[in-house]
Scaffold this motif. Sequence first.
Motif, short mmCIF file in Angstrom:
data_model
loop_
_atom_site.label_atom_id
_atom_site.label_comp_id
_atom_site.label_asym_id
_atom_site.label_seq_id
_atom_site.Cartn_x
_atom_site.Cartn_y
_atom_site.Cartn_z
N TYR A 10 0.87 -0.95 0.23
CA TYR A 10 -0.20 -0.18 0.02
C TYR A 10 1.44 1.91 0.11
O TYR A 10 0.48 1.98 -0.24
CB TYR A 10 -0.99 0.07 1.43
CG TYR A 10 -2.48 -1.32 1.18
CD1 TYR A 10 -2.83 -1.17 0.27
CD2 TYR A 10 -1.45 -2.17 2.41
CE1 TYR A 10 -3.92 -2.44 -0.20
CE2 TYR A 10 -2.97 -3.25 1.97
CZ TYR A 10 -4.24 -3.38 0.77
OH TYR A 10 -4.70 -4.37 0.62
N THR A 11 2.14 1.08 0.00
CA THR A 11 2.87 2.37 -0.38
C THR A 11 3.61 2.82 -0.47
O THR A 11 3.82 3.81 -1.47
CB THR A 11 4.14 1.84 0.93
OG1 THR A 11 4.95 0.84 0.89
CG2 THR A 11 3.98 1.78 2.90
N ILE A 34 -6.99 3.63 -6.80
CA ILE A 34 -6.68 4.25 -5.25
C ILE A 34 -8.57 4.66 -4.87
O ILE A 34 -9.35 4.33 -6.11
CB ILE A 34 -6.81 5.58 -5.69
CG1 ILE A 34 -5.20 6.01 -5.37
CG2 ILE A 34 -6.47 6.46 -3.97
CD1 ILE A 34 -3.85 5.41 -4.66
N ASP A 35 -8.92 3.86 -3.50
CA ASP A 35 -10.02 3.83 -2.92
C ASP A 35 -10.42 5.11 -2.95
O ASP A 35 -10.25 6.33 -2.53
CB ASP A 35 -9.92 3.26 -2.01
CG ASP A 35 -10.76 2.84 -1.17
OD1 ASP A 35 -11.65 3.55 -0.61
OD2 ASP A 35 -11.89 1.34 -1.42
N ARG A 36 -11.70 5.27 -3.01
CA ARG A 36 -12.57 6.39 -3.24
C ARG A 36 -12.44 7.14 -1.59
O ARG A 36 -12.33 8.20 -1.55
CB ARG A 36 -13.21 6.33 -3.94
CG ARG A 36 -13.33 6.74 -5.87
CD ARG A 36 -14.96 6.77 -6.23
NE ARG A 36 -15.36 6.23 -6.60
CZ ARG A 36 -16.27 5.45 -7.68
NH1 ARG A 36 -17.12 6.47 -7.56
NH2 ARG A 36 -16.01 4.14 -7.93
N ASN A 39 -9.00 7.29 0.45
CA ASN A 39 -7.92 7.59 -0.45
C ASN A 39 -6.76 7.43 -0.69
O ASN A 39 -5.27 7.50 -0.82
CB ASN A 39 -7.55 8.94 -0.08
CG ASN A 39 -6.73 9.87 -1.23
OD1 ASN A 39 -7.94 9.95 -2.21
ND2 ASN A 39 -6.12 10.97 -0.98
N ARG A 40 -6.73 5.84 0.04
CA ARG A 40 -5.46 5.24 -0.78
C ARG A 40 -5.08 3.52 -1.76
O ARG A 40 -6.74 3.57 -2.02
CB ARG A 40 -5.33 4.21 1.40
CG ARG A 40 -5.24 4.47 2.28
CD ARG A 40 -5.02 3.46 4.00
NE ARG A 40 -4.71 2.19 3.40
CZ ARG A 40 -4.61 1.37 4.22
NH1 ARG A 40 -3.93 1.29 5.69
NH2 ARG A 40 -4.47 0.09 3.41
N SER A 41 -4.41 3.32 -1.91
CA SER A 41 -3.47 2.11 -2.79
C SER A 41 -4.68 0.77 -2.41
O SER A 41 -4.89 0.80 -0.78
CB SER A 41 -2.58 2.36 -2.74
OG SER A 41 -2.53 0.70 -3.06
N LYS A 42 -5.39 0.22 -3.00
CA LYS A 42 -6.44 -0.64 -3.51
C LYS A 42 -5.31 -1.76 -3.86
O LYS A 42 -5.82 -3.35 -3.70
CB LYS A 42 -7.14 -0.82 -4.68
CG LYS A 42 -8.42 0.51 -4.09
CD LYS A 42 -9.33 0.30 -5.17
CE LYS A 42 -10.92 0.04 -4.21
NZ LYS A 42 -11.74 0.22 -5.97
N GLY A 43 -3.64 -1.73 -3.74
CA GLY A 43 -3.05 -2.48 -3.70
C GLY A 43 -2.67 -3.49 -5.17
O GLY A 43 -1.97 -4.68 -5.38
N PHE A 44 -2.95 -2.43 -6.39
CA PHE A 44 -2.90 -3.09 -7.36
C PHE A 44 -3.02 -1.47 -8.30
O PHE A 44 -3.51 -0.79 -8.08
CB PHE A 44 -4.17 -4.16 -7.98
CG PHE A 44 -5.47 -3.29 -8.39
CD1 PHE A 44 -6.15 -2.90 -9.48
CD2 PHE A 44 -6.61 -3.55 -7.82
CE1 PHE A 44 -7.32 -2.33 -9.43
CE2 PHE A 44 -7.99 -3.42 -7.64
CZ PHE A 44 -8.31 -2.67 -8.53
#
Length: 83
Positions: A10-11, A34-36, A39-44
């Motif tokens: 996620y970083t 990014i998750d709306r 506001n974090r990465s979804k990992g892909f």
Amino acid sequence: MNIYIGNLSYTVKESDLRQVMEDYGTVDSAKLIIDRDTNRSKGFAFVEMPIEAEAINAIKELDGAEYQGRQMVLKEATPKRSY
């Protein structure tokens, strides 16, 4: 060729991903999903590489490789299905 890259930490940032992929050839774009809500990465992510031979080599070399503590999953992205 559009490449799906999964199981990312996620970083990881888009610039990190672009740098890794550019070791294998020309990169047109790198888009981290990014998750709306958070506001974090979804990992892909998706990376567009215009030269198919370079993209295939990147997939072959990096699929299963460890990056920032996680084993990446790389494969050719398939078009989104509409139902």
